[in-house]
Design a protein around this motif. Structure first.
Motif, PDB file in Angstrom:
ATOM      1  N   SER A 102       0.822  -1.210   0.000  1.00  0.00           N
ATOM      2  CA  SER A 102       0.000   0.000   0.000  1.00  0.00           C
ATOM      3  C   SER A 102       0.858   1.263   0.000  1.00  0.00           C
ATOM      4  N   LYS A 103       2.073   1.161   0.544  1.00  0.00           N
ATOM      5  CA  LYS A 103       2.963   2.324   0.597  1.00  0.00           C
ATOM      6  C   LYS A 103       3.324   2.802  -0.807  1.00  0.00           C
ATOM      7  N   VAL A 104       3.549   1.853  -1.713  1.00  0.00           N
ATOM      8  CA  VAL A 104       3.888   2.204  -3.097  1.00  0.00           C
ATOM      9  C   VAL A 104       2.716   2.915  -3.765  1.00  0.00           C
ATOM     10  N   LEU A 105       1.497   2.393  -3.558  1.00  0.00           N
ATOM     11  CA  LEU A 105       0.316   3.006  -4.166  1.00  0.00           C
ATOM     12  C   LEU A 105       0.074   4.409  -3.596  1.00  0.00           C
ATOM     13  N   LYS A 106       0.201   4.548  -2.295  1.00  0.00           N
ATOM     14  CA  LYS A 106       0.006   5.860  -1.681  1.00  0.00           C
ATOM     15  C   LYS A 106       1.023   6.870  -2.221  1.00  0.00           C
ATOM     16  N   GLU A 107       2.260   6.433  -2.406  1.00  0.00           N
ATOM     17  CA  GLU A 107       3.290   7.315  -2.942  1.00  0.00           C
ATOM     18  C   GLU A 107       2.982   7.692  -4.388  1.00  0.00           C
ATOM     19  N   PHE A 108       2.484   6.719  -5.155  1.00  0.00           N
ATOM     20  CA  PHE A 108       2.092   6.983  -6.545  1.00  0.00           C
ATOM     21  C   PHE A 108       0.976   8.026  -6.599  1.00  0.00           C
ATOM     22  N   MET A 109      -0.018   7.882  -5.745  1.00  0.00           N
ATOM     23  CA  MET A 109      -1.135   8.832  -5.717  1.00  0.00           C
ATOM     24  C   MET A 109      -0.669  10.218  -5.270  1.00  0.00           C
ATOM     25  N   LYS A 110       0.203  10.246  -4.270  1.00  0.00           N
ATOM     26  CA  LYS A 110       0.672  11.525  -3.742  1.00  0.00           C
ATOM     27  C   LYS A 110       1.557  12.251  -4.753  1.00  0.00           C
ATOM     28  N   SER A 111       2.479  11.527  -5.354  1.00  0.00           N
ATOM     29  CA  SER A 111       3.418  12.158  -6.299  1.00  0.00           C
ATOM     30  C   SER A 111       2.739  12.649  -7.566  1.00  0.00           C
ATOM     31  N   ASN A 112       1.596  12.016  -7.914  1.00  0.00           N
ATOM     32  CA  ASN A 112       0.866  12.421  -9.112  1.00  0.00           C
ATOM     33  C   ASN A 112      -0.393  13.232  -8.798  1.00  0.00           C
ATOM     34  N   ASP A 113      -0.543  13.570  -7.497  1.00  0.00           N
ATOM     35  CA  ASP A 113      -1.672  14.383  -7.041  1.00  0.00           C
ATOM     36  C   ASP A 113      -3.001  13.792  -7.515  1.00  0.00           C
ATOM     37  N   LEU A 114      -3.207  12.485  -7.231  1.00  0.00           N
ATOM     38  CA  LEU A 114      -4.400  11.773  -7.690  1.00  0.00           C
ATOM     39  C   LEU A 114      -5.441  11.683  -6.581  1.00  0.00           C
ATOM     40  N   ASP A 115      -6.702  11.813  -7.002  1.00  0.00           N
ATOM     41  CA  ASP A 115      -7.822  11.809  -6.068  1.00  0.00           C
ATOM     42  C   ASP A 115      -8.774  10.682  -6.460  1.00  0.00           C
ATOM     43  N   LEU A 116      -9.115   9.818  -5.518  1.00  0.00           N
ATOM     44  CA  LEU A 116     -10.017   8.700  -5.810  1.00  0.00           C
ATOM     45  C   LEU A 116     -11.388   9.170  -6.303  1.00  0.00           C
ATOM     46  N   GLU A 117     -11.804  10.361  -5.919  1.00  0.00           N
ATOM     47  CA  GLU A 117     -13.128  10.854  -6.311  1.00  0.00           C
ATOM     48  C   GLU A 117     -13.118  11.520  -7.679  1.00  0.00           C
ATOM     49  N   ASN A 118     -11.955  11.616  -8.300  1.00  0.00           N
ATOM     50  CA  ASN A 118     -11.852  12.152  -9.661  1.00  0.00           C
ATOM     51  C   ASN A 118     -11.782  10.970 -10.622  1.00  0.00           C
ATOM     52  N   GLU A 119     -12.729  10.874 -11.573  1.00  0.00           N
ATOM     53  CA  GLU A 119     -12.811   9.663 -12.387  1.00  0.00           C
ATOM     54  C   GLU A 119     -11.596   9.472 -13.292  1.00  0.00           C
ATOM     55  N   THR A 120     -11.003  10.554 -13.772  1.00  0.00           N
ATOM     56  CA  THR A 120      -9.786  10.432 -14.587  1.00  0.00           C
ATOM     57  C   THR A 120      -8.646   9.874 -13.747  1.00  0.00           C
ATOM     58  N   ASP A 121      -8.532  10.361 -12.509  1.00  0.00           N
ATOM     59  CA  ASP A 121      -7.509   9.853 -11.595  1.00  0.00           C
ATOM     60  C   ASP A 121      -7.786   8.398 -11.218  1.00  0.00           C
ATOM     61  N   LEU A 122      -9.059   8.065 -11.059  1.00  0.00           N
ATOM     62  CA  LEU A 122      -9.428   6.701 -10.679  1.00  0.00           C
ATOM     63  C   LEU A 122      -9.017   5.706 -11.763  1.00  0.00           C
ATOM     64  N   VAL A 123      -9.166   6.104 -13.016  1.00  0.00           N
ATOM     65  CA  VAL A 123      -8.719   5.256 -14.129  1.00  0.00           C
ATOM     66  C   VAL A 123      -7.220   5.008 -14.021  1.00  0.00           C
ATOM     67  N   LYS A 124      -6.453   6.067 -13.760  1.00  0.00           N
ATOM     68  CA  LYS A 124      -4.983   5.933 -13.655  1.00  0.00           C
ATOM     69  C   LYS A 124      -4.591   5.021 -12.485  1.00  0.00           C
ATOM     70  N   ILE A 125      -5.320   5.148 -11.378  1.00  0.00           N
ATOM     71  CA  ILE A 125      -5.006   4.341 -10.198  1.00  0.00           C
ATOM     72  C   ILE A 125      -5.257   2.854 -10.472  1.00  0.00           C
ATOM     73  N   LEU A 126      -6.400   2.550 -11.092  1.00  0.00           N
ATOM     74  CA  LEU A 126      -6.694   1.150 -11.402  1.00  0.00           C
ATOM     75  C   LEU A 126      -5.719   0.578 -12.419  1.00  0.00           C
ATOM     76  N   GLN A 127      -5.304   1.398 -13.367  1.00  0.00           N
ATOM     77  CA  GLN A 127      -4.301   0.949 -14.344  1.00  0.00           C
ATOM     78  C   GLN A 127      -2.971   0.675 -13.656  1.00  0.00           C
ATOM     79  N   PHE A 128      -2.615   1.490 -12.684  1.00  0.00           N
ATOM     80  CA  PHE A 128      -1.387   1.299 -11.918  1.00  0.00           C
ATOM     81  C   PHE A 128      -1.451  -0.010 -11.130  1.00  0.00           C
ATOM     82  N   ILE A 129      -2.596  -0.285 -10.499  1.00  0.00           N
ATOM     83  CA  ILE A 129      -2.766  -1.523  -9.738  1.00  0.00           C
ATOM     84  C   ILE A 129      -2.693  -2.728 -10.667  1.00  0.00           C
ATOM     85  N   ALA A 130      -3.321  -2.623 -11.838  1.00  0.00           N
ATOM     86  CA  ALA A 130      -3.347  -3.741 -12.793  1.00  0.00           C
ATOM     87  C   ALA A 130      -1.933  -4.055 -13.309  1.00  0.00           C
ATOM     88  N   ASP A 131      -1.123  -3.010 -13.438  1.00  0.00           N
ATOM     89  CA  ASP A 131       0.239  -3.204 -13.957  1.00  0.00           C
ATOM     90  C   ASP A 131       1.172  -3.791 -12.900  1.00  0.00           C
TER      91      ASP A 131
END
Length: 259
Positions: free
Chosen positions: A230-259
């Motif tokens: 989870s630390k890696v994912l949190k760092e990815f979200m923080k460094s890219n300023d991603l918000d789970l409630e933003n659908e464009t960001d949510l797509v990027k987050i799920l793609q990151f998890i899938a990869d």
């Protein structure tokens, strides 16, 4: 494909276009399928007079039964995701049935259809069937069964936001109606009737059938997806300023998890 058209029109006629999902394992469907294949069958002769594509499209809409299902006169907001009828296409699986104009009633969870966008044309409602989809400028709209955040099964229309190698991401638009409230006294204003907009996101694993609501709180999100690091994912979200409630960001987050 012609046999499928026959079966759909027959069964939708039997059910008075009730909105039920077609069950091809049903005995009546199988009998209709068998009868439609017989050369010289009255059913076959009947359908020879029509264009199959228009038959199935006409069968997949139902006329207004006169029941008022939504509040038309809310003082604030609208029952519709799009107030104006917009161009779109109706598909049965991958088979295009026709060009239409549509609008999504997000309060009733119903798609209204017209051949044109003219005000004088009476809208019809698209039958609710998981094999039928709308293709629009805003993406595909599909009818699905899904689990909400309380693990309760629901069904309704979802927008397909992204289809990756591992996950399909959906968005649901829905509305709630609030009755007006009179002023309690002269010092306060009355509360008008209103439609309030809500958005929820869902995911489906490509190898599974279940569609589940995505929790938008970080800790619950990590638990849902069983993210090992989870630390890696949190760092990815923080460094890219991603918000789970933003659908464009949510797509990027799920793609990151899938990869």
């Amino acid at each position: 494909m012609k046999t499928l058209f026959h079966t759909l029109v027959i069964m939708l006629g039997i059910s008075s276009l009730s909105g039920q999902v077609l069950n091809t394992s049903n005995e009546q469907v199988q009998v209709a399928l068998s009868n439609a294949q017989v050369e010289g069958s009255p059913l076959a002769n009947f359908f020879q007079k029509r264009t199959p594509m228009m038959d199935i499209l006409n069968a997949l809409v139902k006329d207004d039964d006169g029941i008022v299902r939504h509040y038309v006169g809310a003082e604030v907001g609208s029952a519709y995701a799009n107030d104006d009828f917009q161009p779109g296409q109706v598909f049965y699986n991958d088979e295009k049935l026709g060009d239409v104009h549509y609008r999504l009633n997000a309060y009733n969870d119903e798609i209204e259809l017209k051949k044109t966008a003219l005000d004088e044309e009476k809208p019809l409602a698209l039958i609710k069937n998981e094999e039928v989809k709308m293709v629009t400028e805003n993406g595909e709209i599909v009818f699905r069964t899904f689990l909400d955040d309380k693990n309760k099964s629901n069904e309704g229309y979802l927008y397909v936001l992204d289809e990756g190698e591992k996950y399909i991401l959906y968005k649901r638009l829905y509305k709630k109606f609030s009755e007006p409230k009179p002023a309690a006294n002269s010092m306060v204003s009355p509360i008008p009737s209103r439609f309030t907009d809500y958005v929820a996101y869902y995911y489906q694993e490509k190898e599974g059938n279940q569609i589940v609501e995505i929790p938008l709180k970080t800790n619950k999100f990590l638990k849902e997806f069983y993210v090992d690091n989870s630390k890696v994912l949190k760092e990815f979200m923080k460094s890219n300023d991603l918000d789970l409630e933003n659908e464009t960001d949510l797509v990027k987050i799920l793609q990151f998890i899938a990869d």
